[in-house]
Enzyme design. Structure first.
Site, PDB file in Angstrom:
ATOM      1  CB  CYS A 128      46.236  31.121  32.348  1.00 23.59           C
ATOM      2  SG  CYS A 128      44.898  32.278  32.051  1.00 23.59           S
ATOM      3  CG  HIS A 158      49.832  32.825  30.536  1.00 21.68           C
ATOM      4  ND1 HIS A 158      49.017  32.425  29.493  1.00 21.68           N
ATOM      5  CD2 HIS A 158      49.057  33.560  31.369  1.00 21.68           C
ATOM      6  CE1 HIS A 158      47.807  32.901  29.707  1.00 21.68           C
ATOM      7  NE2 HIS A 158      47.800  33.602  30.821  1.00 21.68           N
ATOM      8  CG  ASN A 179      45.152  35.490  28.973  1.00 23.18           C
ATOM      9  OD1 ASN A 179      45.309  34.319  28.631  1.00 23.18           O
ATOM     10  ND2 ASN A 179      45.160  35.879  30.236  1.00 23.18           N
TER      11      ASN A 179
HETATM   12  N1  ACO Z   1      40.107  50.994  28.811  1.00 23.67           N
HETATM   13  C1  ACO Z   1      40.321  52.184  29.337  1.00 23.67           C
HETATM   14  N2  ACO Z   1      40.475  52.368  30.677  1.00 23.67           N
HETATM   15  C2  ACO Z   1      40.406  51.276  31.461  1.00 23.67           C
HETATM   16  C3  ACO Z   1      40.168  50.000  30.951  1.00 23.67           C
HETATM   17  C4  ACO Z   1      40.009  49.869  29.559  1.00 23.67           C
HETATM   18  N3  ACO Z   1      39.789  48.684  28.969  1.00 23.67           N
HETATM   19  N4  ACO Z   1      40.152  49.125  31.969  1.00 23.67           N
HETATM   20  C5  ACO Z   1      40.380  49.819  33.092  1.00 23.67           C
HETATM   21  N5  ACO Z   1      40.522  51.142  32.787  1.00 23.67           N
HETATM   22  C6  ACO Z   1      40.776  52.250  33.677  1.00 23.67           C
HETATM   23  C7  ACO Z   1      40.426  51.930  35.105  1.00 23.67           C
HETATM   24  O1  ACO Z   1      39.038  52.155  35.328  1.00 23.67           O
HETATM   25  C8  ACO Z   1      41.268  52.918  35.859  1.00 23.67           C
HETATM   26  O2  ACO Z   1      40.653  54.184  35.824  1.00 23.67           O
HETATM   27  P1  ACO Z   1      40.748  55.170  37.097  1.00 23.67           P
HETATM   28  O3  ACO Z   1      42.214  55.448  37.269  1.00 23.67           O
HETATM   29  O4  ACO Z   1      39.941  56.327  36.651  1.00 23.67           O
HETATM   30  O5  ACO Z   1      40.177  54.397  38.228  1.00 23.67           O
HETATM   31  C9  ACO Z   1      42.540  53.008  35.005  1.00 23.67           C
HETATM   32  O6  ACO Z   1      42.181  52.517  33.708  1.00 23.67           O
HETATM   33  C10 ACO Z   1      43.693  52.185  35.548  1.00 23.67           C
HETATM   34  O7  ACO Z   1      43.217  50.908  35.892  1.00 23.67           O
HETATM   35  P2  ACO Z   1      44.137  49.812  36.530  1.00 23.67           P
HETATM   36  O8  ACO Z   1      43.319  48.593  36.804  1.00 23.67           O
HETATM   37  O9  ACO Z   1      44.927  50.395  37.651  1.00 23.67           O
HETATM   38  O10 ACO Z   1      45.122  49.553  35.313  1.00 23.67           O
HETATM   39  P3  ACO Z   1      46.372  48.619  35.256  1.00 23.67           P
HETATM   40  O11 ACO Z   1      47.539  49.390  34.831  1.00 23.67           O
HETATM   41  O12 ACO Z   1      46.491  47.760  36.488  1.00 23.67           O
HETATM   42  O13 ACO Z   1      45.998  47.658  34.061  1.00 23.67           O
HETATM   43  C11 ACO Z   1      45.203  45.438  33.683  1.00 23.67           C
HETATM   44  C12 ACO Z   1      44.863  46.826  34.140  1.00 23.67           C
HETATM   45  C13 ACO Z   1      45.635  45.508  32.233  1.00 23.67           C
HETATM   46  C14 ACO Z   1      43.983  44.552  33.810  1.00 23.67           C
HETATM   47  C15 ACO Z   1      46.363  44.887  34.560  1.00 23.67           C
HETATM   48  O14 ACO Z   1      46.060  45.023  35.927  1.00 23.67           O
HETATM   49  C16 ACO Z   1      46.653  43.453  34.271  1.00 23.67           C
HETATM   50  O15 ACO Z   1      47.126  43.120  33.223  1.00 23.67           O
HETATM   51  N6  ACO Z   1      46.455  42.551  35.233  1.00 23.67           N
HETATM   52  C17 ACO Z   1      46.723  41.166  35.041  1.00 23.67           C
HETATM   53  C18 ACO Z   1      45.489  40.559  34.633  1.00 23.67           C
HETATM   54  C19 ACO Z   1      45.645  39.410  33.695  1.00 23.67           C
HETATM   55  O16 ACO Z   1      46.425  39.388  32.788  1.00 23.67           O
HETATM   56  N7  ACO Z   1      44.806  38.438  33.947  1.00 23.67           N
HETATM   57  C20 ACO Z   1      44.695  37.341  33.098  1.00 23.67           C
HETATM   58  C21 ACO Z   1      44.633  36.069  33.804  1.00 23.67           C
HETATM   59  S1  ACO Z   1      45.941  35.839  34.918  1.00 23.67           S
HETATM   60  C22 ACO Z   1      47.142  35.692  33.952  1.00 23.67           C
HETATM   61  O17 ACO Z   1      46.924  35.209  32.888  1.00 23.67           O
HETATM   62  C23 ACO Z   1      48.435  36.162  34.384  1.00 23.67           C
END
Ligand code: ACO
Length: 322
Positions: free
Chosen positions: A113, A249, A279
């Site tokens: 990224c 980003h 993304n």
């Molecule tokens: N739909 C519905 N529910 C979901 C989904 C989905 N697509 N994905 C995960 N869940 C559920 C999980 O299973 C979890 O359920 P549980 O509470 O029963 O265990 C719940 O939602 C919460 O999951 P978390 O992982 O805690 O959710 P969070 O608020 O952290 O959001 C996310 C997840 C969006 C991936 C976040 O952590 C994030 O954006 N991280 C950064 C990742 C990123 O952007 N990476 C890209 C590359 S790096 C960069 O570019 C910066």
């Protein structure tokens, strides 16, 4: 003093759109969850047979046109991509051929990224060193090819696209400074664990997919992006208020909001396009830049801060006068 200034920008998204409601039919997710947690409404995905080079070509043609030059005037091509068309030649070489130009150096840069930020920094050094007048710098990805479309943790986040700039040697101010970092200790938090020399069978069978520990990535991304902005401003004796536009980003609206809050930069000075394409990895910063240039928000003479964070981890920034 020779600067590298942005002479033209271009962006391209594939025609095929995948909305959140489309994803509801593919995995256990909801439009509400995706929008609340990520800000993403839809993403564009390449058709079968449509490649990273196809997207890069369209974005490049637009950037070349905006720069008011002919493709034959390009002296260097630097392509940021994680999703190359072929093992080799590089996608930069494939793009060079598409553009009908020959002889100039062309190579790929891989920083996921952060790829576009790395590519701009590399091209700027070529221009400053002399001998290169017009550098085509591209960020292009078909990330959809390394996504497991049955994994809701990752498939809702990513999309395909390409963005490009023509960097031109100039006496007038352009890029002020670039800042690049990496820390391979974090390799396991965000990765495709298979590659050419390790697990090639998976690659061949199309089963090499992105794995991510989203929560951990999120926290480190917010802290690191805040730090890189501070580092950039300190290096130039500048204040946050000196920045007209933050072009981050486009990974997740919550990461963008948290970074802007930390920096006390109002959201109306932050370019946000993540809702429209998710993304797109190395394409995300140049796509956002192109949108804000073309809709007239970004004007000549303004100070822009571009920053990114990605797999590796890698992170970096570019401060420039547009
Ligand atoms: N739909 C519905 N529910 C979901 C989904 C989905 N697509 N994905 C995960 N869940 C559920 C999980 O299973 C979890 O359920 P549980 O509470 O029963 O265990 C719940 O939602 C919460 O999951 P978390 O992982 O805690 O959710 P969070 O608020 O952290 O959001 C996310 C997840 C969006 C991936 C976040 O952590 C994030 O954006 N991280 C950064 C990742 C990123 O952007 N990476 C890209 C590359 S790096 C960069 O570019 C910066």
């Amino acid at each position: 003093m020779t600067y590298a200034r942005i002479a033209g920008t271009g962006g391209y998204l594939p025609q095929k759109v995948l909305t959140n409601s489309d994803l509801e039919k593919m995995v256990d997710t909801s439009d509400q969850w995706i929008q609340e947690r990520t800000g993403i409404k839809k993403r564009h995905v390449a058709e079968e047979g449509e490649t990273t080079c196809d997207l890069a070509e369209q974005a490049s043609l637009r950037a070349i046109e905006a720069a008011g030059i002919d493709a034959s005037e390009i002296d260097l091509i630097v392509m940021a991509t994680t999703t190359a068309d072929q093992v080799f030649p590089s996608t930069a070489c494939l793009l060079q051929r598409r553009l009908g130009i020959r002889g100039c150096p062309a190579f790929d840069v891989q920083a996921v990224c952060t790829g576009f930020i790395y590519a701009v920094a590399v091209a700027e050094k070529f221009i400053k060193a002399g001998g290169i007048r017009n550098a085509l710098v591209v960020g292009a990805e078909t990330f959809s090819r390394i996504i497991d479309w049955t994994d809701r943790d990752t498939c809702v986040l990513f999309g395909d696209g390409a963005g490009a700039v023509v960097l031109q040697a100039s006496d007038a101010a352009g890029i002020i400074s670039t800042h690049l970092h990496a820390d391979g200790e974090y390799k396991d938090l965000l990765q495709v664990p298979a590659g050419i020399s390790n697990g090639y069978a998976q690659v061949r069978e199309g089963n090499a997919f992105t794995e991510m520990r989203g929560n951990e990535v999120f926290k480190i991304a917010v802290t690191t992006l805040g730090r890189i902005v501070d580092e950039t401003l300190e290096a130039n004796n500048m204040q946050k208020s000196d920045v007209d536009w933050l072009i981050p980003h486009q990974a997740n609206i919550r990461i963008i909001n948290a970074t802007a809050r930390k920096l006390k930069i109002p959201m109306d000075q932050v370019v946000v396009t993540v809702g429209e394409h998710g993304n797109t990895s190395a394409a995300s910063v140049p796509l956002a830049l192109d949108v804000a240039v073309r809709d007239g928000r970004i004007k000549r003479g303004e100070t822009l801060l571009m920053e990114a964070f990605g797999g590796g981890f890698t992170w970096g920034s570019v401060l420039l006068t547009y």
